[in-house]
Scaffold this motif. Structure first.
Motif, mmCIF file in Angstrom:
data_model
loop_
_atom_site.group_PDB
_atom_site.id
_atom_site.type_symbol
_atom_site.label_atom_id
_atom_site.label_comp_id
_atom_site.label_asym_id
_atom_site.label_seq_id
_atom_site.Cartn_x
_atom_site.Cartn_y
_atom_site.Cartn_z
ATOM 1 N N GLN A 20 -25.004 -12.486 51.868
ATOM 2 C CA GLN A 20 -25.357 -11.836 53.200
ATOM 3 C C GLN A 20 -24.875 -11.013 53.742
ATOM 4 O O GLN A 20 -26.055 -10.070 53.632
ATOM 5 C CB GLN A 20 -25.685 -12.799 53.919
ATOM 6 C CG GLN A 20 -27.075 -13.907 53.591
ATOM 7 C CD GLN A 20 -27.829 -13.971 53.746
ATOM 8 O OE1 GLN A 20 -28.863 -12.927 53.764
ATOM 9 N NE2 GLN A 20 -28.806 -14.689 52.619
ATOM 10 N N MET A 21 -23.662 -10.677 53.966
ATOM 11 C CA MET A 21 -22.877 -9.365 54.309
ATOM 12 C C MET A 21 -23.771 -8.520 53.461
ATOM 13 O O MET A 21 -22.605 -7.375 53.702
ATOM 14 C CB MET A 21 -22.140 -10.299 54.566
ATOM 15 C CG MET A 21 -22.010 -11.010 55.781
ATOM 16 S SD MET A 21 -22.526 -10.259 57.282
ATOM 17 C CE MET A 21 -22.735 -11.889 58.314
ATOM 18 N N PRO A 54 -18.224 -5.987 52.565
ATOM 19 C CA PRO A 54 -18.889 -7.965 53.212
ATOM 20 C C PRO A 54 -18.009 -7.958 53.971
ATOM 21 O O PRO A 54 -17.980 -8.647 55.160
ATOM 22 C CB PRO A 54 -18.846 -8.413 52.199
ATOM 23 C CG PRO A 54 -18.724 -7.683 50.876
ATOM 24 C CD PRO A 54 -18.220 -6.512 50.328
ATOM 25 N N GLU A 55 -16.380 -8.146 54.160
ATOM 26 C CA GLU A 55 -15.228 -8.079 54.619
ATOM 27 C C GLU A 55 -15.460 -8.112 55.856
ATOM 28 O O GLU A 55 -15.426 -8.715 57.483
ATOM 29 C CB GLU A 55 -14.360 -7.983 53.933
ATOM 30 C CG GLU A 55 -12.826 -8.580 55.218
ATOM 31 C CD GLU A 55 -11.066 -8.181 54.780
ATOM 32 O OE1 GLU A 55 -11.178 -7.335 53.383
ATOM 33 O OE2 GLU A 55 -10.316 -9.344 54.157
ATOM 34 N N ASN A 56 -15.445 -6.652 56.421
ATOM 35 C CA ASN A 56 -15.679 -5.882 57.514
ATOM 36 C C ASN A 56 -17.350 -6.161 57.595
ATOM 37 O O ASN A 56 -17.202 -6.358 59.400
ATOM 38 C CB ASN A 56 -15.949 -4.585 57.292
ATOM 39 C CG ASN A 56 -14.886 -3.786 57.185
ATOM 40 O OD1 ASN A 56 -13.863 -3.641 58.395
ATOM 41 N ND2 ASN A 56 -13.837 -2.827 56.872
ATOM 42 N N ASN A 57 -18.038 -6.767 57.475
ATOM 43 C CA ASN A 57 -19.459 -6.632 58.092
ATOM 44 C C ASN A 57 -19.298 -8.443 58.501
ATOM 45 O O ASN A 57 -20.132 -8.041 59.308
ATOM 46 C CB ASN A 57 -20.941 -6.816 56.741
ATOM 47 C CG ASN A 57 -20.604 -5.504 55.996
ATOM 48 O OD1 ASN A 57 -20.204 -4.341 56.686
ATOM 49 N ND2 ASN A 57 -21.382 -4.841 55.139
ATOM 50 N N ASN A 88 -13.260 -14.060 52.398
ATOM 51 C CA ASN A 88 -13.639 -14.251 52.866
ATOM 52 C C ASN A 88 -14.124 -12.741 52.910
ATOM 53 O O ASN A 88 -14.373 -11.394 53.990
ATOM 54 C CB ASN A 88 -12.410 -13.706 54.545
ATOM 55 C CG ASN A 88 -13.213 -14.117 55.877
ATOM 56 O OD1 ASN A 88 -14.153 -13.903 55.725
ATOM 57 N ND2 ASN A 88 -12.591 -14.123 56.767
ATOM 58 N N GLY A 89 -14.452 -12.224 51.453
ATOM 59 C CA GLY A 89 -15.309 -11.169 51.403
ATOM 60 C C GLY A 89 -13.983 -10.106 50.862
ATOM 61 O O GLY A 89 -13.138 -10.079 51.056
ATOM 62 N N ASP A 90 -15.062 -9.005 50.712
ATOM 63 C CA ASP A 90 -14.071 -7.445 49.843
ATOM 64 C C ASP A 90 -14.133 -6.639 50.039
ATOM 65 O O ASP A 90 -15.864 -6.438 50.672
ATOM 66 C CB ASP A 90 -13.799 -7.670 48.539
ATOM 67 C CG ASP A 90 -12.903 -7.137 47.849
ATOM 68 O OD1 ASP A 90 -12.702 -6.253 46.860
ATOM 69 O OD2 ASP A 90 -11.512 -6.441 48.940
ATOM 70 N N ILE A 93 -31.371 -10.055 57.006
ATOM 71 C CA ILE A 93 -30.230 -11.501 57.319
ATOM 72 C C ILE A 93 -30.253 -12.011 58.293
ATOM 73 O O ILE A 93 -30.575 -11.618 59.237
ATOM 74 C CB ILE A 93 -29.209 -10.285 57.374
ATOM 75 C CG1 ILE A 93 -28.637 -8.928 56.494
ATOM 76 C CG2 ILE A 93 -27.592 -11.705 57.690
ATOM 77 C CD1 ILE A 93 -27.200 -8.786 56.008
ATOM 78 N N PRO A 94 -30.251 -13.990 57.698
ATOM 79 C CA PRO A 94 -30.682 -14.220 59.201
ATOM 80 C C PRO A 94 -29.122 -14.290 60.023
ATOM 81 O O PRO A 94 -28.354 -15.928 60.478
ATOM 82 C CB PRO A 94 -30.649 -15.735 58.715
ATOM 83 C CG PRO A 94 -30.000 -16.435 57.695
ATOM 84 C CD PRO A 94 -29.964 -14.304 57.516
#
Lengths: 168, 294
Positions: B180-181, B218-221, A165-167, B250-251
Motif C-alpha cells: 500500500q505504502m 515505502p519506509e518514509n511513507n 519497515n519498508g525501504d 490507499i485505505p
C-alpha cells in the motif's frame, strides 16, 4: 549469520557516509550485536542505570542511552527516526506510574506509547523491537535485567531488516 | 412540497437577510458533480444543493474562516468534528450557525455503477463505509433544521477492512502495508482533506530536525502515515475523508481505525462524542491498561 549477507539490503538505509562506514566497521568486527537506542528519563531510569553502573552490576552494553527530561518528552517521531537511522530496537524507560518528577508526565507518555505500540504491531513490526519499561532510581538491578531481556530478545529477533519497515 | 435543495437555499437566504452569517458553507452543484462551496451574501445561492454525493467534511473549512460568522451544513460527520474542534478551542460556537440536514447516507464514488444512476435508489452496498456505521442521521444540535427528519437504520458494527487486515499474520500485514505504502505519492491530500489536520506547520515540513525525508518511499511513507495516525489518536472521528481523497486508493483510515478501536476498548473513549470530550492523549487515568511494559 555473517553480517555481509545483509549489506545489500542495508544500502537503502538513510544516514551519512560516516555513519554507514561506522556501521559497516561494527558489522564486520565480530558476531552481530543488536544496536538498541534507550530513551531514559533523567529522574528515574537514568539514575537507575547510573546505579547499576556504580553498583558494578554486569549487563549487556548494547543500549545507547539518550537522556531525556521525562518519558513524555519522547515523541513517537524520535522512535521511528531511531529505526530509520539503523537501530535494531528502541527502549523507552521512565519513572513508575505515580512517581513522575513532573507529577503526571509518564501517564501521558503511557497513552502515547500505547498508541505507537498498537500501530507498530498493526503494521507488522516485531513486538520485541519496541519496548517500554518503568525503572526507578533505586532499581539498578531491574535496569540490568531489562537490558538483558531486551538484548536477548533482539539477539533472537536478529538485525532490523529493511523489509520489516519498508525501504526507500 | 419544497425539495431539500429549495429549502436549503431559502434557509441560506434567510441567514444572509437576517445578517446572522458572513459566509455560508455548503455544497454546490455543477457539471453533474457536487462539491463544497463557500458562499457570501452576493453569491448565487441557487447553486446550493444537498444530495447523496455531498461527501466532503465541511468542518474542514472552519479553521480558515475563523473570526467570521459562518453558517455550516452539518451532517453527523461534521457534528463530531465540531465537537473535537470545540474541545480544542478551534471554533467559536457563538459565531457558528449549525444548519441541520437529514443525511440520506452518502454513496461511495468508487462503487458507483457506470453511466447515469438514480442516486436516491442506491442501496446499502453502494454506501460509504462510514454511513453504514452512522449512529444518527439527523443533526442533533442544529440551530436551523432543513427538510424532513429521517429514521436511522441500526448502525453496522466493526471495521470490515481493519478486521480483514488484522486477520493476517504479522508478516502478511507487513507485506500488505508495504505494498500500500509503495503506492503513496505523498501528495498530502489526506492531510488536506482531514478536518482535524489544521496545524499551520506539519512535522513533514520541518527542516530542523528533518523528521522525514521529503522523498517518496515505502519506509518514509509508512512513517508519515503512522505519525499522522498518532497525531489523530483519540481525535479522528472516522469521516474517512483521507481514504476517499487518496488518489492512489490507499485505505489510509485503517491506521486511524486501529487506534479508534483500541482507545474505545482500552479507555472506553469515543472521539467527538460530546463537545466536552477532551482528546484522549491530553488526559489519562491512573489505571490505564498497560500490557507490554516491562
Amino acid at each position: 549469520m555473517p553480517r555481509s549477507a545483509a549489506t545489500s539490503s542495508e544500502c537503502g538505509r538513510r544516514g551519512t557516509v560516516a555513519e554507514k562506514e561506522k556501521r559497516s566497521a561494527r558489522e564486520t568486527a565480530g558476531p552481530w550485536e543488536p544496536n538498541i537506542v534507550g530513551f531514559l528519563c533523567n529522574w528515574c531510569s537514568y539514575a537507575g542505570a547510573d546505579l547499576a553502573g556504580t553498583s558494578r552490576i554486569p549487563y549487556a552494553c548494547n543500549v545507547r542511552v539518550i537522556r531525556v527530561p521525562c518519558s513524555s518528552r519522547v515523541d513517537p517521531l524520535m522512535i521511528l527516526r531511531a529505526f530509520r537511522e539503523g537501530a535494531d530496537g528502541v527502549l523507552v524507560s521512565g519513572c513508575h506510574p505515580g512517581d513522575c518528577h513532573y507529577i503526571d508526565g509518564n501517564y501521558y507518555a503511557r497513552r502515547k506509547l500505547i498508541a505507537l505500540k498498537r500501530l507498530l504491531d498493526h503494521v507488522g513490526l516485531d513486538p520485541r523491537r519496541f519496548r517500554v519499561s518503568w525503572v526507578s532510581a533505586s532499581e539498578g538491578r531491574k535496569w540490568a535485567e531489562v537490558v538483558k531481556t531486551v538484548t536477548r530478545e533482539l539477539l533472537e529477533a536478529g538485525p532490523f531488516r529493511y523489509e520489516e519497515n519498508g525501504d526507500d | 412540497m419544497a425539495t431539500i435543495k429549495e429549502e436549503l437555499q431559502a434557509a441560506a437566504k434567510k441567514l444572509f437577510d437576517d445578517d446572522r452569517v458572513d459566509y455560508f458553507v455548503g455544497y454546490a452543484e455543477d457539471y453533474g458533480h457536487t462539491f463544497p462551496a463557500i458562499l457570501a451574501k452576493d453569491s448565487d445561492l441557487s447553486r446550493l444543493t444537498f444530495d447523496r454525493k455531498s461527501y466532503n467534511n465541511l468542518a474542514n473549512f472552519l479553521p480558515e474562516l475563523r473570526g467570521f460568522r459562518v453558517g455550516l451544513i452539518c451532517k453527523q460527520c461534521e457534528v463530531r468534528t465540531l465537537n473535537v474542534l470545540a474541545a480544542e478551542g478551534q471554533i467559536e460556537r457563538d459565531k457558528l450557525v449549525v444548519v441541520g440536514v437529514p443525511c440520506p447516507a452518502m454513496v461511495d464514488p468508487r462503487k458507483l455503477p457506470q453511466g447515469e444512476a438514480d442516486l436516491a435508489a442506491l442501496d446499502e452496498s453502494y454506501w460509504q463505509e462510514k454511513c453504514r456505521r452512522c449512529p444518527e442521521r439527523n443533526t442533533p444540535f442544529a440551530d436551523v433544521f432543513v427538510g424532513e427528519r429521517v429514521s436511522t437504520p441500526t448502525p453496522a458494527e466493526g471495521w470490515p477492512l481493519l478486521e480483514e487486515v488484522e486477520a493476517m499474520s504479522a508478516e502478511e500485514r507487513l507485506a500488505w502495508w508495504r505494498e500500500q505504502m509503495s503506492l503513496c505519492i505523498r501528495c498530502y491530500a489526506c492531510r488536506l482533506a482531514c478536518p482535524l489536520c489544521y496545524c499551520h506547520q506539519c512535522f513533514v515540513e520541518d527542516n530542523k530536525p528533518q523528521w522525514l525525508d521529503k522523498s517518496v518511499g515505502p519506509e518514509n511513507n509508512l512513517h508519515y502515515h503512522i505519525i499522522r495516525a498518532i497525531h489523530l489518536a483519540g481525535r479522528c472521528i472516522e469521516c474517512q475523508e483521507c481514504s476517499r481523497v487518496c488518489p492512489a486508493g490507499i485505505p489510509v483510515d485503517v491506521l486511524n481505525n486501529v487506534l479508534s478501536r483500541d482507545f474505545g476498548e482500552r479507555f472506553g473513549y469515543v472521539a467527538g462524542e460530546t463537545a466536552e470530550t477532551e482528546p484522549a492523549l491530553i488526559q489519562y487515568e491512573r489505571d490505564d491498561k498497560e500490557d507490554f511494559i516491562l
